[in-house]
Design a protein around this motif. Structure first.
Motif, PDB file in Angstrom:
ATOM      1  N   ALA A 191      55.994  11.909  34.270  1.00 43.26           N
ATOM      2  CA  ALA A 191      54.624  11.803  34.779  1.00 43.26           C
ATOM      3  C   ALA A 191      53.619  12.306  33.748  1.00 43.26           C
ATOM      4  CB  ALA A 191      54.489  12.592  36.080  1.00 43.26           C
ATOM      5  N   ASN A 192      53.966  13.382  33.054  1.00 48.64           N
ATOM      6  CA  ASN A 192      53.100  13.953  32.025  1.00 48.64           C
ATOM      7  C   ASN A 192      52.818  12.923  30.930  1.00 48.64           C
ATOM      8  OD1 ASN A 192      51.887  15.558  30.054  1.00 48.64           O
ATOM      9  ND2 ASN A 192      53.769  16.625  29.529  1.00 48.64           N
ATOM     10  N   SER A 193      53.882  12.315  30.388  1.00 52.84           N
ATOM     11  CA  SER A 193      53.710  11.302  29.342  1.00 52.84           C
ATOM     12  C   SER A 193      52.940  10.096  29.862  1.00 52.84           C
ATOM     13  CB  SER A 193      55.071  10.854  28.808  1.00 52.84           C
ATOM     14  OG  SER A 193      55.663  11.852  28.025  1.00 52.84           O
ATOM     15  N   SER A 194      53.214   9.701  31.100  1.00 53.80           N
ATOM     16  CA  SER A 194      52.510   8.552  31.685  1.00 53.80           C
ATOM     17  C   SER A 194      51.020   8.819  31.787  1.00 53.80           C
ATOM     18  CB  SER A 194      53.076   8.246  33.075  1.00 53.80           C
ATOM     19  OG  SER A 194      54.444   7.915  33.017  1.00 53.80           O
ATOM     20  N   SER A 195      50.666   9.996  32.281  1.00 50.60           N
ATOM     21  CA  SER A 195      49.247  10.313  32.464  1.00 50.60           C
ATOM     22  C   SER A 195      48.508  10.419  31.140  1.00 50.60           C
ATOM     23  CB  SER A 195      49.090  11.619  33.246  1.00 50.60           C
ATOM     24  OG  SER A 195      49.459  12.733  32.444  1.00 50.60           O
ATOM     25  N   ALA A 196      49.253  10.798  30.080  1.00 42.87           N
ATOM     26  CA  ALA A 196      48.639  10.913  28.754  1.00 42.87           C
ATOM     27  C   ALA A 196      48.591   9.573  28.026  1.00 42.87           C
ATOM     28  CB  ALA A 196      49.411  11.928  27.918  1.00 42.87           C
ATOM     29  N   GLY A 197      49.206   8.549  28.609  1.00 43.15           N
ATOM     30  CA  GLY A 197      49.156   7.226  28.005  1.00 43.15           C
ATOM     31  C   GLY A 197      50.238   6.965  26.982  1.00 43.15           C
ATOM     32  N   TYR A 198      51.278   7.788  26.977  1.00 39.70           N
ATOM     33  CA  TYR A 198      52.367   7.603  26.014  1.00 39.70           C
ATOM     34  C   TYR A 198      53.539   6.857  26.652  1.00 39.70           C
ATOM     35  CZ  TYR A 198      49.940  11.099  23.198  1.00 39.70           C
ATOM     36  OH  TYR A 198      49.004  11.781  22.464  1.00 39.70           O
ATOM     37  N   PRO A 255      59.417   2.287  32.552  1.00 37.12           N
ATOM     38  CA  PRO A 255      58.031   2.098  33.000  1.00 37.12           C
ATOM     39  C   PRO A 255      57.335   3.436  33.264  1.00 37.12           C
ATOM     40  CG  PRO A 255      59.556   0.726  34.261  1.00 37.12           C
ATOM     41  CD  PRO A 255      60.396   1.670  33.458  1.00 37.12           C
ATOM     42  N   THR A 256      56.029   3.422  33.133  1.00 39.57           N
ATOM     43  CA  THR A 256      55.254   4.633  33.412  1.00 39.57           C
ATOM     44  C   THR A 256      55.229   4.886  34.916  1.00 39.57           C
ATOM     45  OG1 THR A 256      53.217   3.332  33.486  1.00 39.57           O
ATOM     46  CG2 THR A 256      53.804   4.359  31.376  1.00 39.57           C
ATOM     47  N   LEU A 257      55.055   6.153  35.276  1.00 38.94           N
ATOM     48  CA  LEU A 257      54.977   6.521  36.693  1.00 38.94           C
ATOM     49  C   LEU A 257      53.574   6.375  37.251  1.00 38.94           C
ATOM     50  CD1 LEU A 257      57.147   9.746  37.143  1.00 38.94           C
ATOM     51  CD2 LEU A 257      57.557   7.485  38.090  1.00 38.94           C
ATOM     52  N   MET A 258      52.585   6.390  36.346  1.00 36.15           N
ATOM     53  CA  MET A 258      51.197   6.339  36.783  1.00 36.15           C
ATOM     54  C   MET A 258      50.345   5.790  35.651  1.00 36.15           C
ATOM     55  SD  MET A 258      50.544  10.469  36.593  1.00 36.15           S
ATOM     56  CE  MET A 258      48.855  10.384  37.151  1.00 36.15           C
ATOM     57  N   SER A 259      49.134   5.396  35.973  1.00 40.60           N
ATOM     58  CA  SER A 259      48.221   4.919  34.941  1.00 40.60           C
ATOM     59  C   SER A 259      47.701   6.107  34.132  1.00 40.60           C
ATOM     60  CB  SER A 259      47.056   4.157  35.572  1.00 40.60           C
ATOM     61  OG  SER A 259      46.362   4.997  36.481  1.00 40.60           O
ATOM     62  N   LYS A 260      47.157   5.804  32.978  1.00 38.80           N
ATOM     63  CA  LYS A 260      46.633   6.860  32.111  1.00 38.80           C
ATOM     64  C   LYS A 260      45.539   7.634  32.835  1.00 38.80           C
ATOM     65  CE  LYS A 260      44.785   7.649  27.476  1.00 38.80           C
ATOM     66  NZ  LYS A 260      44.394   7.018  26.182  1.00 38.80           N
ATOM     67  N   SER A 261      45.719   8.964  32.914  1.00 42.46           N
ATOM     68  CA  SER A 261      44.781   9.831  33.646  1.00 42.46           C
ATOM     69  C   SER A 261      44.622  11.138  32.886  1.00 42.46           C
ATOM     70  CB  SER A 261      45.279  10.101  35.064  1.00 42.46           C
ATOM     71  OG  SER A 261      45.574   8.912  35.749  1.00 42.46           O
ATOM     72  N   PRO A 262      43.800  11.145  31.835  1.00 38.29           N
ATOM     73  CA  PRO A 262      43.665  12.359  31.003  1.00 38.29           C
ATOM     74  C   PRO A 262      43.265  13.605  31.785  1.00 38.29           C
ATOM     75  CG  PRO A 262      42.610  10.471  29.957  1.00 38.29           C
ATOM     76  CD  PRO A 262      42.990  10.041  31.342  1.00 38.29           C
ATOM     77  N   ALA A 263      42.526  13.435  32.872  1.00 40.74           N
ATOM     78  CA  ALA A 263      42.100  14.597  33.654  1.00 40.74           C
ATOM     79  C   ALA A 263      43.276  15.272  34.350  1.00 40.74           C
ATOM     80  CB  ALA A 263      41.051  14.180  34.682  1.00 40.74           C
ATOM     81  N   VAL A 264      44.321  14.507  34.637  1.00 40.25           N
ATOM     82  CA  VAL A 264      45.476  15.044  35.351  1.00 40.25           C
ATOM     83  C   VAL A 264      46.498  15.646  34.385  1.00 40.25           C
ATOM     84  CG1 VAL A 264      47.394  14.413  36.893  1.00 40.25           C
ATOM     85  CG2 VAL A 264      45.142  13.359  37.193  1.00 40.25           C
ATOM     86  N   THR A 265      46.476  15.169  33.133  1.00 40.63           N
ATOM     87  CA  THR A 265      47.511  15.562  32.168  1.00 40.63           C
ATOM     88  C   THR A 265      47.680  17.072  32.021  1.00 40.63           C
ATOM     89  OG1 THR A 265      47.187  13.498  30.963  1.00 40.63           O
ATOM     90  CG2 THR A 265      48.299  15.274  29.782  1.00 40.63           C
ATOM     91  N   PRO A 266      46.614  17.869  31.883  1.00 40.42           N
ATOM     92  CA  PRO A 266      46.828  19.319  31.722  1.00 40.42           C
ATOM     93  C   PRO A 266      47.596  19.955  32.879  1.00 40.42           C
ATOM     94  CG  PRO A 266      44.565  18.739  31.180  1.00 40.42           C
ATOM     95  CD  PRO A 266      45.187  17.514  31.780  1.00 40.42           C
ATOM     96  N   TYR A 267      47.384  19.471  34.097  1.00 40.86           N
ATOM     97  CA  TYR A 267      48.100  20.016  35.253  1.00 40.86           C
ATOM     98  C   TYR A 267      49.578  19.641  35.199  1.00 40.86           C
ATOM     99  CZ  TYR A 267      43.348  20.662  36.978  1.00 40.86           C
ATOM    100  OH  TYR A 267      42.032  21.042  37.094  1.00 40.86           O
ATOM    101  N   LEU A 268      49.846  18.426  34.745  1.00 39.42           N
ATOM    102  CA  LEU A 268      51.235  17.992  34.638  1.00 39.42           C
ATOM    103  C   LEU A 268      51.945  18.703  33.481  1.00 39.42           C
ATOM    104  CD1 LEU A 268      50.803  14.177  35.349  1.00 39.42           C
ATOM    105  CD2 LEU A 268      51.827  15.911  36.846  1.00 39.42           C
ATOM    106  N   VAL A 269      51.214  18.985  32.413  1.00 36.94           N
ATOM    107  CA  VAL A 269      51.787  19.770  31.307  1.00 36.94           C
ATOM    108  C   VAL A 269      52.209  21.140  31.817  1.00 36.94           C
ATOM    109  CG1 VAL A 269      51.246  20.940  29.128  1.00 36.94           C
ATOM    110  CG2 VAL A 269      50.549  18.565  29.470  1.00 36.94           C
TER     111      VAL A 269
END
Length: 194
Positions: free
Chosen positions: A120-127, A138-152
């Motif tokens: 999920a972390n990589s997916s949200s960061a667009g990687y 496949p990615t778990l979610m669309s790119k969401s930079p605002a969510v990435t820090p929480y998933l990290v």
């Protein structure tokens, strides 16, 4: 006079070869991925210089390629466990049996949660999410930079929780081997030739 069956030794506690394969393969993958992830995530930093940035990128990509294997192994392991019961824990008190089952439950949960949170972390960061340099999942979610820090942060906490549980698992296995001298650990080791 007692019948011969009363004194016949019970068969040794033993996991199946497939269970042992999943156990030791996942142990190796988890430890290697964890060490590389820690090295890339905590020991290396972006922006120090080009060489360190390149090392960090390589470490993170290597970590992902190895760690994603656990997603496939844990599915196989759960299917095998659901269709093949583990040998009974007959050599320890009931409270210890319950704690052992609880510990295994937490370990299984973390073996799923850690790679999924990284996914999920990589997916949200667009990687992309590569598997052993062979293909991407496949990615778990669309790119969401605002969510990435929480998933990290979630991935970091879950990874440390997994490390603690694995260390506890190893410590109790060694206790059974060296202090209790029962078959708890030997049941997961390759069968000794008689």
């Amino acid at each position: 006079m007692a019948s011969p069956t009363e004194h016949a030794p019970s068969p040794p506690r033993e996991y199946t070869k497939v269970a042992k394969f999943f156990h030791w393969s996942m142990a190796a993958i988890i430890i290697i991925a964890w060490v590389i992830g820690y090295y890339g995530g905590a020991m290396l930093h972006y922006g120090v210089d080009d060489a360190e940035t390149a090392k960090k990128v390589t470490a993170i990509v290597t970590h992902k390629n190895i760690a994603t294997l656990t997603l496939f192994f844990v599915v196989g392991r759960l299917i095998w466990r659901a269709t093949h019961a583990a040998p009974p824990l007959t050599e320890m008190p009931e409270i210890m049996q319950r704690l052992t089952h609880l510990g295994h439950g937490v370990l299984y949960f973390l073996m799923v949660a850690v790679p999924v949170s990284g996914w999920a972390n990589s997916s949200s960061a667009g990687y992309n999410i590569p598997v052993l340099w062979l293909f991407d999942i496949p990615t778990l979610m669309s790119k969401s930079p605002a969510v990435t820090p929480y998933l990290v942060t979630l991935h970091w906490f879950l990874a440390w929780a997994l490390a603690i549980v694995v260390i506890g698992h190893v410590a109790f296995a060694l206790k059974h081997l060296l202090i209790d001298r029962d078959e708890t650990m030997s049941a997961m080791l390759p069968r000794r030739k008689s």
